[in-house]
Design a protein around this motif. Structure first.
Motif, PDB file in Angstrom:
ATOM      1  N   GLY A 192       1.044  -1.290   0.201  1.00 41.85           N
ATOM      2  CA  GLY A 192       0.185   0.028   0.013  1.00 41.85           C
ATOM      3  C   GLY A 192       0.873   1.287  -0.026  1.00 41.85           C
ATOM      4  N   LEU A 193       1.921   1.154   0.818  1.00 42.19           N
ATOM      5  CA  LEU A 193       2.523   2.488   0.838  1.00 42.19           C
ATOM      6  C   LEU A 193       3.121   2.966  -0.387  1.00 42.19           C
TER       7      LEU A 193
ATOM      8  N   ASP B 193       7.415  -5.636   4.713  1.00 42.79           N
ATOM      9  CA  ASP B 193       7.125  -4.169   4.837  1.00 42.79           C
ATOM     10  C   ASP B 193       6.456  -3.978   6.218  1.00 42.79           C
TER      11      ASP B 193
ATOM     12  N   HIS C 265       2.301   5.828   8.323  1.00 42.77           N
ATOM     13  CA  HIS C 265       1.408   5.103   7.748  1.00 42.77           C
ATOM     14  C   HIS C 265       0.917   3.696   8.541  1.00 42.77           C
TER      15      HIS C 265
ATOM     16  N   ASN D 273      -6.124   8.878   2.670  1.00 42.49           N
ATOM     17  CA  ASN D 273      -5.723   8.423   1.296  1.00 42.49           C
ATOM     18  C   ASN D 273      -6.432   8.463   0.088  1.00 42.49           C
TER      19      ASN D 273
ATOM     20  N   TYR E 192      -2.536  -9.145  11.021  1.00 41.08           N
ATOM     21  CA  TYR E 192      -3.524  -8.248  11.289  1.00 41.08           C
ATOM     22  C   TYR E 192      -4.735  -8.195  10.122  1.00 41.08           C
TER      23      TYR E 192
ATOM     24  N   GLU F 104      -5.380  -1.459  10.653  1.00 41.89           N
ATOM     25  CA  GLU F 104      -5.252  -1.038   9.097  1.00 41.89           C
ATOM     26  C   GLU F 104      -5.190   0.388   9.234  1.00 41.89           C
TER      27      GLU F 104
ATOM     28  N   SER G 153      -5.142   2.910   6.926  1.00 42.26           N
ATOM     29  CA  SER G 153      -6.133   3.177   5.695  1.00 42.26           C
ATOM     30  C   SER G 153      -6.904   2.055   5.026  1.00 42.26           C
ATOM     31  N   GLY G 154      -6.112   1.430   4.167  1.00 42.33           N
ATOM     32  CA  GLY G 154      -6.180   0.651   3.135  1.00 42.33           C
ATOM     33  C   GLY G 154      -6.428   1.376   1.936  1.00 42.33           C
TER      34      GLY G 154
HETATM   35  C1  C3B Z   1       0.223   0.574   4.403  1.00 40.45           C
HETATM   36  C2  C3B Z   1      -0.600   0.616   5.365  1.00 40.45           C
HETATM   37  O1  C3B Z   1      -0.766  -0.899   5.975  1.00 40.45           O
HETATM   38  C3  C3B Z   1      -2.249   0.812   4.754  1.00 40.45           C
HETATM   39  O2  C3B Z   1      -3.011   0.770   5.881  1.00 40.45           O
HETATM   40  C4  C3B Z   1      -2.180   2.056   4.077  1.00 40.45           C
HETATM   41  O3  C3B Z   1      -3.476   2.210   3.338  1.00 40.45           O
HETATM   42  C5  C3B Z   1      -1.095   2.278   3.233  1.00 40.45           C
HETATM   43  O4  C3B Z   1       0.187   2.082   3.665  1.00 40.45           O
HETATM   44  C6  C3B Z   1      -0.975   3.778   2.414  1.00 40.45           C
HETATM   45  O5  C3B Z   1      -0.996   4.554   3.677  1.00 40.45           O
HETATM   46  N1  C3B Z   1       1.598   0.684   4.816  1.00 40.45           N
HETATM   47  C7  C3B Z   1       2.362  -0.075   4.074  1.00 40.45           C
HETATM   48  O6  C3B Z   1       2.090  -0.546   2.892  1.00 40.45           O
HETATM   49  N2  C3B Z   1       3.732  -0.530   4.498  1.00 40.45           N
HETATM   50  C8  C3B Z   1       4.274  -0.146   5.728  1.00 40.45           C
HETATM   51  N3  C3B Z   1       5.578  -0.179   6.116  1.00 40.45           N
HETATM   52  C9  C3B Z   1       3.347   0.848   6.587  1.00 40.45           C
HETATM   53  C10 C3B Z   1       2.081   1.038   6.199  1.00 40.45           C
END
Ligand code: C3B
Length: 795
Positions: free
Chosen positions: A112-113, A264, A350, A452, A541, A639, A641-642
């Motif tokens: 997601g990030l 991640d 995030h 987001n 999670y 979470e 955002s998602g």
């Molecule tokens: C992700 C979060 O897990 C998501 O809920 C969020 O939508 C996205 O970031 C974007 O903000 N996230 C990720 O992919 N990697 C990380 N290290 C931390 C958060």
């Protein structure tokens, strides 16, 4: 366009000595990639000229990850060439679709990030904002996942082989980055000077990827740094007999941009990760400062012209690096340097997952980056002193940057940035009230929310051309330009013909996905079944396990209790980080259930489970338009955002979710009747956690849970059993699958019943599409522009 066709022909003649009719698909692909890149470079020159003239403020977006997705389709679509090139190639017997498929997904991110960073680059460029992204040119991106006998196997992703044609190497802008060595403090009449000695230098080579905008003159750049040895070995060390040290530069350089970390969720004490982070932040900062100085001949106005955005803590070494450059290279005093620094950085958090909040042990960090360490230590000393002065010393256990010999990077970011934001309303509230509550007290107003958003041009315009064409005609508004206008669709919520058309389009997309499923798994799925989709990284999670448990429940009920549910296809796709044992076991569980059901002539008439391997942007583009149900079932509060939830909604899937992350805002947007919400709220989760959640009680007190778990223990396809996971569910599972099971199961039943009322379901789906406007990345980035960055469009 005529030129474009001519350029293709010329390129083929020049590079391959071919006419177009003699060319291979691979040659056409290369020609298209290179010509598109060069077109963008020309456009970039024009927009950069304007930018230089206006001398306006710019944003630099620092991120260890950018999941750009395939670029060719996006660029041709944005440049408006797609249809013409398609026809031109068709005349010569080529399919543009097949050419697109040659391009690898640049997998420069985990999830997601990384995808968010790319959605934002796309949106900002389409809206003519000056932004430049910085990251690493990983030689190997996120691994290729192959499922073999239900187990995830990882294979290297050699994306540059075919992906390199989009990149432009800028050898005129190489930069040196220094590691190891010692610092010496020297006092002279002019004050303190730092001498940095015996360091190991490596070279950062810039490669630019051009980012195009839709219907815009702007082209922005994502600069990716590749590490290279500075050339030869260190002769002085070699002569002193320190052979291995003399080759250090080469060894480090070899490793730094070699691969993307496939986790991640944690970076536990990995020296290489520290080097990656410093490598790209130092190269980028040196570049930014130099550009600024060359333009203005001073750095005094740096913060007026530059915003540096830190995407999670991974790039947080930008902060001490700017301090270092200002003090050690431009002779600024600490106070002046600090004043500039704290007006320059903005930070997005995030996640609140403890294991993902980066921490580095001083013992690991200091030898690698001795100068950067002394700067962080001094920032911390001054911060602690200030806390003493304002009466906040009691909260330093929570707030100090260095604590028990560990550097807490989030704390560094909060102390040094002028803005900190969370990524959904709920997430930001949790940051303020819980994770960083003391910071929120001493820095009132610093914490803000920016929910987001997603690049709807890719996730609707390109991924679902059928729906896009239909809505264009129906609504007569350009929602690709401005997604908020899609709410005009609400006028049709009771229009039977429209609802049926939407259903038909969904069925076309389901058929396309079914074909893909057939070709990649050999499973034949029924397109009349409910396509129920959970696609995201595999994490406890996120609770893919709750979904799997419910499927096991259905399986048992169908097989032994005569249950005849409406047919459903459960579609999963997810990568697990390579060292994450539980996540890999959950994949194995899902694949085993899939196999067991396929082998059962009765059960497979009702439910099917499909695990699609190698989840990535281009696979998401296939799955999302075909989804009926969007599973967003994380434990509430976890979470942040998602964003998959938004992409699915935009394509007419109805969310089945907990009140978590942006689900809360989706719920607000579509209303109670157009979403399926279940489970504990984040407060209830907290409460239950404090009161000692006892999973076993749920097992003992709930017949369905008991029977399902007992049945799970009997599942066994040959050599694997799932006792290990059953034990976890009834004992240590911190994500409390069993606490939400009953509510999940009941809500799943409602989903099933509702789906059979086609009119009602189609209306829900329509409302979801119509209400997706606020989740456009255009809206999200506009908030960044207005609330945080204060920048203007390129004139
Ligand atoms: C992700 C979060 O897990 C998501 O809920 C969020 O939508 C996205 O970031 C974007 O903000 N996230 C990720 O992919 N990697 C990380 N290290 C931390 C958060």
């Amino acid at each position: 366009m005529d030129n474009f066709a001519t350029d293709i022909k010329k390129y083929l003649e020049k590079i391959f000595g071919n006419t177009i009719d003699e060319a291979s698909e691979r040659q056409i692909y290369q020609a298209l990639m290179v010509i598109t890149r060069d077109r963008l470079a020309e456009k970039r020159f024009e927009s950069n000229k304007k930018l230089k003239e206006s001398q306006q403020k710019r944003v630099y977006y620092m991120s260890m990850e950018f999941l750009v997705g395939k670029t060719l389709r996006n660029n041709l679509y944005n440049l408006g060439y797609e249809d013409e090139i398609k026809h031109f190639l068709a005349k010569h017997g080529f399919s543009l679709e097949r050419i697109y498929n040659i391009e690898p997904d640049p997998g420069l991110g985990n999830g997601g990030l990384g995808r968010l960073a790319s959605c934002y680059m796309d949106a900002l460029t389409s809206n003519d904002y000056p932004i430049m992204g910085f990251s690493i040119l990983y030689e190997f991106g996120i691994f290729k996942q192959v499922i073999s006998d239900g187990w995830q196997q990882e294979y290297p992703d050699n994306w540059l082989d075919l992906g390199r044609y989009g990149l432009l190497y800028r050898n005129d802008e190489e930069i040196e980055v220094k590691f190891y060595g010692n610092t010496k403090e020297e006092w002279s009449s002019e004050g303190l000077h730092i001498r940095y000695e015996d360091y190991t230098a490596i070279k950062a080579e810039p490669y630019d990827l051009f980012i195009s905008g839709y219907d815009s003159d702007t082209v922005n750049v994502l600069r990716l740094w590749k590490s290279k040895a500075t050339g030869g070995f260190n002769m002085k060390l070699f002569e002193k007999g320190e052979y291995s040290k003399s080759l250090e530069s080469e060894a480090i350089a070899e490793s730094i941009s070699k691969l993307l970390y496939p986790a991640d969720d944690n970076d536990n004490g990995k020296a290489l990760r520290i080097k990656q982070q410093y490598f790209f932040t130092s190269a980028s900062l040196q570049q930014i400062v130099k550009n600024h100085y060359d333009t203005y001949m001073t750095l005094d106005n740096f913060a007026e012209k530059v915003v540096i955005h830190i995407n999670d803590t991974h790039p947080s070494m930008c902060i001490p690096e700017l301090m270092r450059i200002l003090m050690d290279e431009y002779e600024y005093s600490w106070d002046k340097a600090w004043s500039i620094t704290t007006k320059t950085f903005a930070y997005t958090n995030h996640t609140i997952m403890a294991e993902a909040l980066e921490k580095w042990s001083v013992d690991l960090f200091q030898p690698i980056l001795p100068r950067i360490y002394t700067i962080i230590r001094e920032i911390n000393n001054r911060f602690c002193k200030w806390c003493n002065d304002i009466g906040a010393a009691g909260e330093l256990d929570e707030m100090s940057i260095i604590h028990n010999n560990v550097i807490r990077m989030a704390n560094l970011c909060i102390v040094s940035s002028y803005s900190v934001n969370g990524v959904s309303m709920l997430h930001t509230e949790i940051l303020k009230k819980d994770t960083f509550k003391s910071f929120n007290r001493i820095y009132p107003g610093k914490f803000i929310n920016v929910t987001n958003g997603i690049a709807h041009r890719r996730w609707l315009g390109q991924a679902n051309p059928e729906l896009t064409r239909y809505l264009n005609k129906l609504l007569g508004v350009d929602f690709i330009k401005d997604l908020s206008s899609i709410d005009k669709l609400l006028e049709y919520q009771d229009d039977k013909a429209v609802l049926e058309d939407l259903e038909n389009i969904k069925n076309i997309k389901k058929l396309q996905l079914a074909e893909y499923i057939k070709s990649s798994t050999a499973i034949k799925v029924d397109t009349n079944s409910i396509f129920d989709v959970q696609i995201k990284r595999l994490h406890e999670y996120k609770r893919q396990l709750l979904n799997a448990l419910h499927i096991i429940y259905l399986y048992r009920m169908i097989k032994f209790n005569g249950l005849k549910p409406y047919p459903r296809t459960f579609i999963f796709s997810a990568k697990a980080s390579s060292g994450y044992v539980m996540a890999k076991n959950i994949i194995k569980l899902i694949c085993s259930i899939s196999e067991i059901i396929e082998a059962d002539p009765i059960v497979r008439e009702y439910i099917k489970v499909v695990f699609l391997e190698d989840y990535r942007v281009s696979l998401a583009e296939k799955i999302i338009p075909a989804a009926n149900v969007s599973e967003q079932i994380s434990q509430a509060g976890k979470e942040a955002s998602g964003t998959g939830n938004m992409k699915l909604m935009l394509n007419g899937a109805v969310t089945l979710g907990t009140m978590d992350g942006a689900n809360v805002e989706i719920h607000n947007a579509v209303g109670q009747d157009n979403i399926f919400i279940f489970g504990l709220s984040s407060e209830e989760v907290e409460e239950l956690f404090k009161n000692d959640y006892r999973a076993i009680d749920y097992y003992n007190n709930n017949q369905d849970i008991k029977e399902t778990i007992d049945f799970m223990r009997t599942l066994d396809n040959g050599h694997t059993n799932f006792n290990y996971i059953a034990d976890y569910l009834v004992s240590t599972d911190p994500y409390m699958c069993l606490a939400d099971f009953e509510s999940y199961k009941n809500t799943q039943k409602i989903v099933e019943d509702t789906y059979q009322d086609k009119g009602k379901w189609n209306k829900m789906s329509l409302v979801n599409i119509a209400k997706s406007g606020i989740f456009s990345a255009d809206r999200a980035t506009k908030e960044y522009v207005e609330k945080i960055w204060k920048i203007e469009k390129i004139k």
